[in-house]
Design a protein around this motif. Structure first.
Motif, short mmCIF file in Angstrom:
data_model
loop_
_atom_site.label_atom_id
_atom_site.label_comp_id
_atom_site.label_asym_id
_atom_site.label_seq_id
_atom_site.Cartn_x
_atom_site.Cartn_y
_atom_site.Cartn_z
N LEU A 64 70.76 -20.22 23.03
CA LEU A 64 70.73 -21.45 22.25
C LEU A 64 71.89 -22.38 22.60
O LEU A 64 71.72 -23.59 22.74
CB LEU A 64 70.80 -21.12 20.75
CG LEU A 64 69.50 -20.98 19.98
CD1 LEU A 64 69.80 -20.61 18.54
CD2 LEU A 64 68.65 -22.24 20.05
N ALA A 65 73.07 -21.80 22.74
CA ALA A 65 74.26 -22.59 23.01
C ALA A 65 74.14 -23.38 24.31
O ALA A 65 74.71 -24.46 24.44
CB ALA A 65 75.49 -21.69 23.04
N GLU A 82 74.78 -23.17 15.15
CA GLU A 82 74.23 -23.97 16.25
C GLU A 82 72.71 -24.06 16.13
O GLU A 82 72.12 -25.11 16.46
CB GLU A 82 74.64 -23.37 17.59
CG GLU A 82 74.11 -24.11 18.81
CD GLU A 82 74.61 -25.55 18.93
OE1 GLU A 82 74.05 -26.29 19.76
OE2 GLU A 82 75.55 -25.94 18.21
N PHE A 83 72.08 -22.98 15.70
CA PHE A 83 70.64 -23.00 15.45
C PHE A 83 70.30 -24.09 14.43
O PHE A 83 69.43 -24.93 14.65
CB PHE A 83 70.22 -21.61 14.95
CG PHE A 83 68.73 -21.41 14.76
CD1 PHE A 83 67.81 -22.37 15.13
CD2 PHE A 83 68.26 -20.24 14.20
CE1 PHE A 83 66.44 -22.17 14.95
CE2 PHE A 83 66.90 -20.02 14.01
CZ PHE A 83 65.99 -20.99 14.39
N ALA A 84 71.00 -24.10 13.32
CA ALA A 84 70.77 -25.10 12.28
C ALA A 84 71.03 -26.51 12.80
O ALA A 84 70.26 -27.45 12.53
CB ALA A 84 71.65 -24.81 11.07
N ARG A 85 72.11 -26.69 13.57
CA ARG A 85 72.46 -28.02 14.07
C ARG A 85 71.38 -28.55 15.00
O ARG A 85 70.95 -29.72 14.88
CB ARG A 85 73.80 -27.97 14.80
CG ARG A 85 74.35 -29.35 15.16
CD ARG A 85 75.40 -29.28 16.26
NE ARG A 85 74.84 -28.82 17.53
CZ ARG A 85 74.12 -29.60 18.34
NH1 ARG A 85 73.84 -30.86 18.02
NH2 ARG A 85 73.66 -29.11 19.47
N GLN A 86 70.93 -27.71 15.94
CA GLN A 86 69.91 -28.16 16.89
C GLN A 86 68.59 -28.49 16.19
O GLN A 86 67.91 -29.45 16.54
CB GLN A 86 69.69 -27.10 17.97
CG GLN A 86 70.83 -26.96 18.95
CD GLN A 86 70.49 -26.04 20.11
OE1 GLN A 86 69.34 -25.85 20.46
NE2 GLN A 86 71.52 -25.45 20.71
N TYR A 87 68.24 -27.69 15.19
CA TYR A 87 67.01 -27.94 14.43
C TYR A 87 67.08 -29.26 13.68
O TYR A 87 66.20 -30.11 13.78
CB TYR A 87 66.77 -26.76 13.49
CG TYR A 87 65.61 -26.92 12.52
CD1 TYR A 87 64.38 -27.43 12.94
CD2 TYR A 87 65.75 -26.54 11.19
CE1 TYR A 87 63.32 -27.56 12.05
CE2 TYR A 87 64.70 -26.66 10.29
CZ TYR A 87 63.49 -27.18 10.73
OH TYR A 87 62.44 -27.30 9.84
N LEU A 88 68.16 -29.46 12.94
CA LEU A 88 68.28 -30.66 12.11
C LEU A 88 68.48 -31.93 12.93
O LEU A 88 68.16 -33.03 12.47
CB LEU A 88 69.43 -30.49 11.11
CG LEU A 88 69.24 -29.37 10.07
CD1 LEU A 88 70.49 -29.21 9.23
CD2 LEU A 88 68.03 -29.67 9.18
N SER A 89 69.01 -31.79 14.14
CA SER A 89 69.23 -32.96 14.99
C SER A 89 68.01 -33.30 15.85
O SER A 89 68.02 -34.31 16.57
CB SER A 89 70.44 -32.73 15.91
OG SER A 89 70.16 -31.70 16.84
N TRP A 133 58.59 -29.08 11.74
CA TRP A 133 58.78 -28.26 12.93
C TRP A 133 59.84 -28.88 13.84
O TRP A 133 60.62 -28.18 14.45
CB TRP A 133 57.46 -28.11 13.69
CG TRP A 133 56.54 -27.08 13.11
CD1 TRP A 133 56.77 -26.30 12.01
CD2 TRP A 133 55.25 -26.71 13.61
NE1 TRP A 133 55.69 -25.47 11.79
CE2 TRP A 133 54.75 -25.70 12.76
CE3 TRP A 133 54.47 -27.14 14.68
CZ2 TRP A 133 53.50 -25.12 12.95
CZ3 TRP A 133 53.23 -26.56 14.88
CH2 TRP A 133 52.75 -25.56 14.03
N ARG A 134 59.82 -30.20 13.92
CA ARG A 134 60.84 -30.90 14.71
C ARG A 134 61.21 -32.20 14.01
O ARG A 134 60.33 -32.94 13.56
CB ARG A 134 60.35 -31.20 16.13
CG ARG A 134 61.40 -31.90 17.00
CD ARG A 134 60.87 -32.29 18.36
NE ARG A 134 60.67 -31.15 19.22
CZ ARG A 134 61.62 -30.58 19.97
NH1 ARG A 134 62.85 -31.05 19.93
NH2 ARG A 134 61.35 -29.55 20.73
N PHE A 135 62.51 -32.45 13.93
CA PHE A 135 63.00 -33.70 13.35
C PHE A 135 63.24 -34.74 14.44
O PHE A 135 63.53 -34.40 15.59
CB PHE A 135 64.31 -33.47 12.59
CG PHE A 135 64.14 -32.71 11.30
CD1 PHE A 135 63.73 -33.35 10.15
CD2 PHE A 135 64.40 -31.35 11.24
CE1 PHE A 135 63.57 -32.66 8.96
CE2 PHE A 135 64.25 -30.64 10.06
CZ PHE A 135 63.83 -31.30 8.91
N GLY A 139 66.39 -38.37 11.53
CA GLY A 139 66.22 -37.48 10.39
C GLY A 139 64.82 -37.42 9.84
O GLY A 139 64.53 -36.58 8.96
N SER A 140 63.92 -38.27 10.31
CA SER A 140 62.53 -38.21 9.87
C SER A 140 61.83 -37.03 10.56
O SER A 140 62.35 -36.47 11.53
CB SER A 140 61.81 -39.52 10.19
OG SER A 140 61.79 -39.74 11.60
#
Length: 250
Positions: A64-65, A82-89, A133-135, A139-140
């Motif tokens: 992931l990194a 990092e998992f959370a950051r990549q998902y939310l971004s 599933w993807r942002f 943020g939408s």
């Protein structure tokens, strides 16, 4: 029948865009040696199915990194920032699934069952659709889950879930023989056998390798028919286990 090989050779044919089922739970029973070997290679755009995605710097977290994973099918984000950051971004597509449903979807894939009905998720976005599933960068929601097919059984609503199959599975076993018969230790038995069953090619790293016949047939958790490659670990590799969150008494 001898399926023994080394880690780098075992994952050398994993290519860009491959789908992977990876065993373990948190950092328990994860195939760390195989993940590191995959990290040494060049395969990217990997689509991973795993209960979670390791932690920062451990397990799948190392892939992931380096942005080598493009999609994750999992039950929870866990302790991986990092998992959370990549998902939310919006850098990573994530399909979150109830844990029991994920296990059953993998098992169904291994058993040749195309789909099944379950009450898990009824009344939520799992059933109704709309789960992100993807942002998008703003943020939408760029990609959302579709609604599930529904059916009543004995007056209770169920939703249809499809089986999961992958190109490759990476798993870790406590003991195994050269024919690929595997024994898992306690909690490591949760997702490892299911991941192994769901893949076209299964690679297992084994803490203790024995000769055929050394394992009592009654103690084998996964028969060798599901395993194509065996990677024996050194004592140092077998003992190199990270605790996700240490809890001690005062």
């Amino acid at each position: 029948m001898n399926k023994v090989t080394d880690a780098d050779s075992a994952v050398a044919d994993i290519t860009d865009g491959s789908t992977l089922a990876v065993g373990g739970f948190g950092l328990c029973g994860i195939p760390t040696v195989l993940i590191r070997a995959l990290h040494r290679g060049r395969a990217t755009d990997l689509r991973v199915v795993s209960n979670n995605c390791g932690t920062d710097g451990h397990g799948l977290g190392v892939l992931l990194a380096d942005h080598r994973i493009s999609r994750v099918t999992a039950s929870y984000v866990g302790e991986n920032k990092e998992f959370a950051r990549q998902y939310l971004s919006g850098e990573l597509e994530v399909e979150l699934i109830p844990q029991g449903t994920l296990a059953e979807r993998l098992r169904a894939g291994g058993c040749g069952i195309p789909a099944f009905y379950t009450p898990a998720g009824v009344g939520t976005q799992i059933a109704d659709g709309g789960l992100p599933w993807r942002f998008a960068p703003d943020g939408s929601v760029a990609v959302a889950s579709p609604p599930k097919e529904r059916r009543d059984f004995r007056g209770r609503e169920h939703i249809l879930e499809t089986a999961i199959t992958t190109d490759v599975a990476l798993v870790r076993a406590a003991r195994g023989d050269t024919h690929g018969n595997l024994v898992f230790h306690r909690s490591a038995r949760n997702f490892n056998p299911l991941a192994a069953m769901a893949a076209t090619v299964t690679v297992a790293e084994v803490e203790e390798l024995v000769e055929p016949g050394a394992l009592d047939p009654d103690e084998i958790h996964l028969p060798g028919i599901f395993v194509q490659r065996i990677v024996p670990l050194t004592p140092d590799q077998a003992g190199d286990k990270t605790i996700e969150k240490a809890t001690v008494r005062d």
